[in-house]
Design an enzyme around this catalytic site. Structure first.
Site, PDB file in Angstrom:
ATOM      1  N   THR A   1     -17.445   1.578 -11.125  1.00 51.40           N
ATOM      2  CA  THR A   1     -17.744   1.214 -12.515  1.00 51.40           C
ATOM      3  C   THR A   1     -19.241   1.252 -12.792  1.00 51.40           C
ATOM      4  O   THR A   1     -19.655   1.424 -13.939  1.00 51.40           O
ATOM      5  CB  THR A   1     -17.201  -0.191 -12.831  1.00 51.40           C
ATOM      6  OG1 THR A   1     -17.604  -1.104 -11.788  1.00 51.40           O
ATOM      7  CG2 THR A   1     -15.683  -0.175 -12.936  1.00 51.40           C
TER       8      THR A   1
ATOM      9  N   THR B   1     -24.384  -0.690 -19.574  1.00 51.06           N
ATOM     10  CA  THR B   1     -24.602   0.146 -20.754  1.00 51.06           C
ATOM     11  C   THR B   1     -24.019  -0.521 -21.996  1.00 51.06           C
ATOM     12  O   THR B   1     -24.652  -0.541 -23.062  1.00 51.06           O
ATOM     13  CB  THR B   1     -23.983   1.530 -20.536  1.00 51.06           C
ATOM     14  OG1 THR B   1     -24.705   2.211 -19.487  1.00 51.06           O
ATOM     15  CG2 THR B   1     -24.031   2.371 -21.799  1.00 51.06           C
TER      16      THR B   1
ATOM     17  N   THR C   1     -17.655 -13.712 -13.818  1.00 52.38           N
ATOM     18  CA  THR C   1     -17.579 -12.727 -14.892  1.00 52.38           C
ATOM     19  C   THR C   1     -16.250 -11.988 -14.760  1.00 52.38           C
ATOM     20  O   THR C   1     -15.810 -11.711 -13.645  1.00 52.38           O
ATOM     21  CB  THR C   1     -18.740 -11.713 -14.823  1.00 52.38           C
ATOM     22  OG1 THR C   1     -18.669 -11.003 -13.574  1.00 52.38           O
ATOM     23  CG2 THR C   1     -20.083 -12.416 -14.936  1.00 52.38           C
TER      24      THR C   1
ATOM     25  N   ARG D   1     -26.160  -1.662 -25.312  1.00 58.25           N
ATOM     26  CA  ARG D   1     -25.810  -1.196 -26.651  1.00 58.25           C
ATOM     27  C   ARG D   1     -25.571  -2.373 -27.596  1.00 58.25           C
ATOM     28  O   ARG D   1     -25.962  -2.332 -28.766  1.00 58.25           O
ATOM     29  CB  ARG D   1     -24.573  -0.291 -26.581  1.00 58.25           C
ATOM     30  CG  ARG D   1     -24.824   1.030 -25.869  1.00 58.25           C
ATOM     31  CD  ARG D   1     -23.566   1.879 -25.807  1.00 58.25           C
ATOM     32  NE  ARG D   1     -23.813   3.159 -25.147  1.00 58.25           N
ATOM     33  CZ  ARG D   1     -22.894   4.114 -24.984  1.00 58.25           C
ATOM     34  NH1 ARG D   1     -21.657   3.906 -25.429  1.00 58.25           N
ATOM     35  NH2 ARG D   1     -23.212   5.249 -24.388  1.00 58.25           N
TER      36      ARG D   1
ATOM     37  N   ARG E   1     -27.807  -9.854  -1.525  1.00 58.41           N
ATOM     38  CA  ARG E   1     -26.854  -8.775  -1.733  1.00 58.41           C
ATOM     39  C   ARG E   1     -26.406  -8.152  -0.416  1.00 58.41           C
ATOM     40  O   ARG E   1     -25.324  -7.578  -0.333  1.00 58.41           O
ATOM     41  CB  ARG E   1     -27.468  -7.700  -2.643  1.00 58.41           C
ATOM     42  CG  ARG E   1     -27.730  -8.194  -4.049  1.00 58.41           C
ATOM     43  CD  ARG E   1     -28.415  -7.154  -4.909  1.00 58.41           C
ATOM     44  NE  ARG E   1     -27.527  -6.063  -5.268  1.00 58.41           N
ATOM     45  CZ  ARG E   1     -27.676  -4.815  -4.860  1.00 58.41           C
ATOM     46  NH1 ARG E   1     -28.666  -4.489  -4.071  1.00 58.41           N
ATOM     47  NH2 ARG E   1     -26.834  -3.886  -5.248  1.00 58.41           N
TER      48      ARG E   1
ATOM     49  N   HIS F   1     -26.482  -0.246 -10.088  1.00 62.12           N
ATOM     50  CA  HIS F   1     -25.939  -1.425 -10.766  1.00 62.12           C
ATOM     51  C   HIS F   1     -26.618  -2.624 -10.119  1.00 62.12           C
ATOM     52  O   HIS F   1     -26.087  -3.280  -9.221  1.00 62.12           O
ATOM     53  CB  HIS F   1     -24.425  -1.495 -10.592  1.00 62.12           C
ATOM     54  CG  HIS F   1     -23.818  -2.751 -11.174  1.00 62.12           C
ATOM     55  ND1 HIS F   1     -23.979  -3.124 -12.482  1.00 62.12           N
ATOM     56  CD2 HIS F   1     -23.060  -3.727 -10.601  1.00 62.12           C
ATOM     57  CE1 HIS F   1     -23.350  -4.263 -12.703  1.00 62.12           C
ATOM     58  NE2 HIS F   1     -22.786  -4.654 -11.569  1.00 62.12           N
TER      59      HIS F   1
ATOM     60  N   TYR G   1       0.812  -1.215   0.000  1.00 64.72           N
ATOM     61  CA  TYR G   1       0.000   0.000   0.000  1.00 64.72           C
ATOM     62  C   TYR G   1       0.849   1.269   0.000  1.00 64.72           C
ATOM     63  O   TYR G   1       0.368   2.338  -0.396  1.00 64.72           O
ATOM     64  CB  TYR G   1      -0.957   0.003   1.183  1.00 64.72           C
ATOM     65  CG  TYR G   1      -2.126  -0.937   0.975  1.00 64.72           C
ATOM     66  CD1 TYR G   1      -3.154  -0.605   0.112  1.00 64.72           C
ATOM     67  CD2 TYR G   1      -2.176  -2.167   1.623  1.00 64.72           C
ATOM     68  CE1 TYR G   1      -4.221  -1.467  -0.101  1.00 64.72           C
ATOM     69  CE2 TYR G   1      -3.231  -3.041   1.424  1.00 64.72           C
ATOM     70  CZ  TYR G   1      -4.252  -2.686   0.552  1.00 64.72           C
ATOM     71  OH  TYR G   1      -5.298  -3.554   0.335  1.00 64.72           O
TER      72      TYR G   1
ATOM     73  N   ARG H   1     -23.608  -3.691 -22.476  1.00 64.82           N
ATOM     74  CA  ARG H   1     -24.457  -4.842 -22.800  1.00 64.82           C
ATOM     75  C   ARG H   1     -25.719  -4.395 -23.522  1.00 64.82           C
ATOM     76  O   ARG H   1     -26.143  -5.002 -24.508  1.00 64.82           O
ATOM     77  CB  ARG H   1     -24.814  -5.586 -21.517  1.00 64.82           C
ATOM     78  CG  ARG H   1     -23.642  -6.335 -20.905  1.00 64.82           C
ATOM     79  CD  ARG H   1     -23.923  -6.766 -19.470  1.00 64.82           C
ATOM     80  NE  ARG H   1     -22.884  -7.648 -18.951  1.00 64.82           N
ATOM     81  CZ  ARG H   1     -22.698  -7.911 -17.661  1.00 64.82           C
ATOM     82  NH1 ARG H   1     -23.490  -7.331 -16.756  1.00 64.82           N
ATOM     83  NH2 ARG H   1     -21.732  -8.720 -17.273  1.00 64.82           N
TER      84      ARG H   1
ATOM     85  N   PRO I   1     -21.383  -4.949  -3.870  1.00 65.94           N
ATOM     86  CA  PRO I   1     -22.282  -4.102  -4.674  1.00 65.94           C
ATOM     87  C   PRO I   1     -21.661  -2.707  -4.824  1.00 65.94           C
ATOM     88  O   PRO I   1     -21.501  -1.995  -3.822  1.00 65.94           O
ATOM     89  CB  PRO I   1     -23.583  -4.047  -3.857  1.00 65.94           C
ATOM     90  CG  PRO I   1     -23.473  -5.162  -2.847  1.00 65.94           C
ATOM     91  CD  PRO I   1     -22.013  -5.311  -2.575  1.00 65.94           C
TER      92      PRO I   1
END
Length: 317
Positions: free
Chosen positions: A148, A154, A234, A158, A93, A180, A69, A156, A126
């Site tokens: 992010t 977005t 993912t 498009r 979640r 998200h 760090y 996906r 999350p």
């Protein structure tokens, strides 16, 4: 300490972290990448694997190493990917939030010992809750920290629209906004393909029917879980999302991207972090764009805020 331009610290060398390392390296815009992970052997393995690619002609001679760090002191960008990811069949979640907020707490305690000047990109989910916690508890400069958010969502969305129109997805414009997660929405008034409004796409592209807006939204939201169920995790999409943000910062692109940030009265909302269009450049989140939304879209954004604030309250934040 003066920041070192082109120095990036990556916290986390798991599936997402390793994919992010390679995606950033492929952008050829940073001069140094420092990887931090509690499992130093794993971090070293990822570093060596990535370092070997720098010998090829298409790759820049980026310095890649394991660090600590203390390396944050002069870093210009820090990317946070550490923490467990959601598992297939696990829909709680709140449990994930509790675990990753604890991880983020430990990481932020270390980062803020050394810097409050680096642009900090939060990937850990999350993401809206983790970003809000990190910014507010540690009073990190609001323009220097963002998640992010719905950037990958977005992308996906498009891609789904582009496939129906048989065009390059980079010609599709529009965003998913808000959380998200489940309450995310598409402000369809902003969606177009090469300037052609969404309701005119059947005429322009010879489609047999209008776009099924509800299905596109549902498929977009389900995309991540579908990948998760098929491959177990993912990584590629989110890694490219981070790389896109890194490139925008290093090159001071001042591009407009949907990222999760703590709102301070924009859209008449506050005490929440969620995705809205922002100008991203060398200083981080240069500006929150308050785009014109239809009344029903503003209501959907407010509903996202309410959903996230409810979760923050449950978490004691």
């Amino acid at each position: 300490m003066r920041m070192k331009e082109g120095k990036l610290v990556l916290v986390g060398a798991g599936m997402v972290g390793s994919a992010t390392l390679n995606a950033i390296l492929a952008q050829s815009v940073v001069s140094e990448i420092v990887v931090i992970d509690a499992n130093e052997d794993k971090a070293l393995g990822e570093v060596l694997d990535a370092l070997h690619t720098t010998s090829f002609a298409y790759s820049t001679n980026t310095t890649i190493r394991v660090g600590s760090y203390a390396d944050c002191a002069d870093a210009s960008i820090i990317v946070m990917t550490a923490g467990p990811s959601i598992q297939a069949g696990d829909n709680d979640r709140r449990v994930l939030a509790e675990k990753n907020i604890a991880v983020m707490d430990a990481v932020m305690a270390e980062i803020t010992r050394y810097t409050r000047s680096a642009v900090l990109i939060v990937v850990t989910n999350p993401v809206d809750l983790v970003t809000y916690f990190a910014q507010t508890k540690y009073n990190y400069p609001a323009d220097k920290i963002f998640g992010t958010g719905t950037l990958l969502d977005t992308a996906r969305m498009r891609q789904l629209i582009a496939a129906q129109c048989n065009v390059d997805s980079k010609n599709v414009h529009g965003y998913l906004l808000g959380e998200h997660g489940e309450s995310a929405f598409i402000p369809w008034s902003m969606v177009n393909v090469a300037g052609i409004p969404v309701d005119e796409l059947p005429r322009a592209f010879g489609l047999s029917a209008a776009l099924d807006k509800e299905k596109i939204l549902a498929d977009t939201k389900a995309a991540g879980l579908r990948v998760l169920k098929l491959k177990g995790f993912t990584s590629s999409g989110i890694a490219q999302s981070v790389a896109r943000l890194v490139r925008a910062i290093v090159l001071n692109e001042r591009c407009v991207l949907p990222v999760s940030c703590v709102l301070q009265g924009e859209y008449d909302l506050e005490q929440v972090a969620m995705s809205v269009p922002c100008v991203i450049g060398a200083n981080g989140r240069e500006r929150v764009l308050e785009v014109t939304l239809l009344p029903e879209e503003q209501d959907q954004l407010a509903a996202c805020c309410e959903s996230l604030q409810k979760m923050l309250l449950q978490l004691g934040l």
